[in-house]
Design an enzyme around this catalytic site. Structure first.
Site, PDB file in Angstrom:
ATOM      1  N   ASP A 110      -9.852  -0.836   6.893  1.00 22.68           N
ATOM      2  CA  ASP A 110     -10.469   0.117   7.823  1.00 22.68           C
ATOM      3  C   ASP A 110     -11.050  -0.615   9.014  1.00 22.68           C
ATOM      4  O   ASP A 110     -11.688  -1.666   8.858  1.00 22.68           O
ATOM      5  CB  ASP A 110     -11.603   0.894   7.138  1.00 22.68           C
ATOM      6  CG  ASP A 110     -11.110   1.891   6.117  1.00 22.68           C
ATOM      7  OD1 ASP A 110     -10.030   2.469   6.313  1.00 22.68           O
ATOM      8  OD2 ASP A 110     -11.811   2.085   5.105  1.00 22.68           O
ATOM      9  N   ASP A 138      -6.710  -1.686   1.220  1.00 26.60           N
ATOM     10  CA  ASP A 138      -7.163  -0.693   2.194  1.00 26.60           C
ATOM     11  C   ASP A 138      -7.834  -1.478   3.307  1.00 26.60           C
ATOM     12  O   ASP A 138      -8.655  -2.361   3.029  1.00 26.60           O
ATOM     13  CB  ASP A 138      -8.153   0.274   1.533  1.00 26.60           C
ATOM     14  CG  ASP A 138      -8.569   1.403   2.457  1.00 26.60           C
ATOM     15  OD1 ASP A 138      -7.726   1.899   3.216  1.00 26.60           O
ATOM     16  OD2 ASP A 138      -9.752   1.795   2.405  1.00 26.60           O
ATOM     17  N   ARG A 186       0.841  -1.207   0.000  1.00 34.90           N
ATOM     18  CA  ARG A 186       0.000   0.000   0.000  1.00 34.90           C
ATOM     19  C   ARG A 186       0.868   1.245   0.000  1.00 34.90           C
ATOM     20  O   ARG A 186       1.798   1.377   0.779  1.00 34.90           O
ATOM     21  CB  ARG A 186      -0.908   0.010   1.240  1.00 34.90           C
ATOM     22  CG  ARG A 186      -1.665   1.315   1.487  1.00 34.90           C
ATOM     23  CD  ARG A 186      -2.856   1.462   0.554  1.00 34.90           C
ATOM     24  NE  ARG A 186      -3.457   2.781   0.606  1.00 34.90           N
ATOM     25  CZ  ARG A 186      -4.556   3.094   1.290  1.00 34.90           C
ATOM     26  NH1 ARG A 186      -5.178   2.176   1.990  1.00 34.90           N
ATOM     27  NH2 ARG A 186      -5.040   4.309   1.247  1.00 34.90           N
ATOM     28  N   ARG A 189      -5.735   1.687  -4.999  1.00 35.52           N
ATOM     29  CA  ARG A 189      -4.896   1.100  -3.952  1.00 35.52           C
ATOM     30  C   ARG A 189      -4.926  -0.413  -4.035  1.00 35.52           C
ATOM     31  O   ARG A 189      -5.952  -1.003  -4.361  1.00 35.52           O
ATOM     32  CB  ARG A 189      -5.304   1.582  -2.570  1.00 35.52           C
ATOM     33  CG  ARG A 189      -6.729   1.265  -2.206  1.00 35.52           C
ATOM     34  CD  ARG A 189      -7.228   2.229  -1.164  1.00 35.52           C
ATOM     35  NE  ARG A 189      -7.819   3.352  -1.866  1.00 35.52           N
ATOM     36  CZ  ARG A 189      -8.896   3.981  -1.496  1.00 35.52           C
ATOM     37  NH1 ARG A 189      -9.516   3.642  -0.404  1.00 35.52           N
ATOM     38  NH2 ARG A 189      -9.375   4.977  -2.187  1.00 35.52           N
TER      39      ARG A 189
END
Length: 161
Positions: free
Chosen positions: A96, A94, A82, A91
């Site tokens: 989260d 990712d 990344r 990307r």
């Protein structure tokens, strides 16, 4: 033991393989992956002139605190290639943290629950698959209810297993 819900996604390279590698790395470095949704494909959100994303929701159990988990998640992202160049840009991966226990956290580097989850169908659809009755600790609505009310109109397509 802490329970966290993560959303992983990416739109660069072999998207399925990248998500598979992320799940493996999360299980090894962040906590035990206890549940995972199917893969979901969605047109890019925010910056729309790029390849569609694949997303997946995970439920993990971890001994780490939320800030410690964030540190390890960022290490996983970096280890998988990344690079943070452009907001909402393409990307490889990712990751989260969407929810952490029933905690409400507001730190300069970490906000939990994720402040936009209720506005993003690509996050709610995979979350609803694994935790439809999970309650948002600020909005006091279930993931199922948030998905029904979501203003986001992007189509989210569940991939066949």
């Amino acid at each position: 033991m802490n329970k966290a819900y993560l959303l992983i996604g990416g739109n660069v390279g072999n998207r399925q393989q990248n998500l598979h590698q992320a799940v493996k790395a999360i299980d090894e470095r962040c906590g035990s992956v206890r549940q995972q949704s199917a893969l979901y494909e969605t047109a890019a959100w925010g910056k729309t002139d790029q390849q569609a994303f694949l997303n997946q929701a995970l439920r993990i159990e971890t001994h780490f605190s939320a800030p410690e988990l964030l540190h390890h998640v960022l290490e996983v992202e970096t280890s998988l290639g990344r690079v943070r160049d452009e907001r909402y840009g393409p990307r490889i991966i990712d990751i989260d943290i969407i929810f952490f226990n029933n905690d409400i956290i507001d730190l300069p580097s970490l906000t939990i629950p994720h402040p936009e989850v209720q506005n993003r169908r690509f996050a709610l659809a995979p979350l609803e698959e694994i935790a439809p009755q999970l309650m948002h600790p600020v909005l006091h609505k279930s993931i199922h209810q948030l998905l029904l009310e979501c203003p986001d109109t992007l189509e989210v397509q569940r991939l066949k297993d």
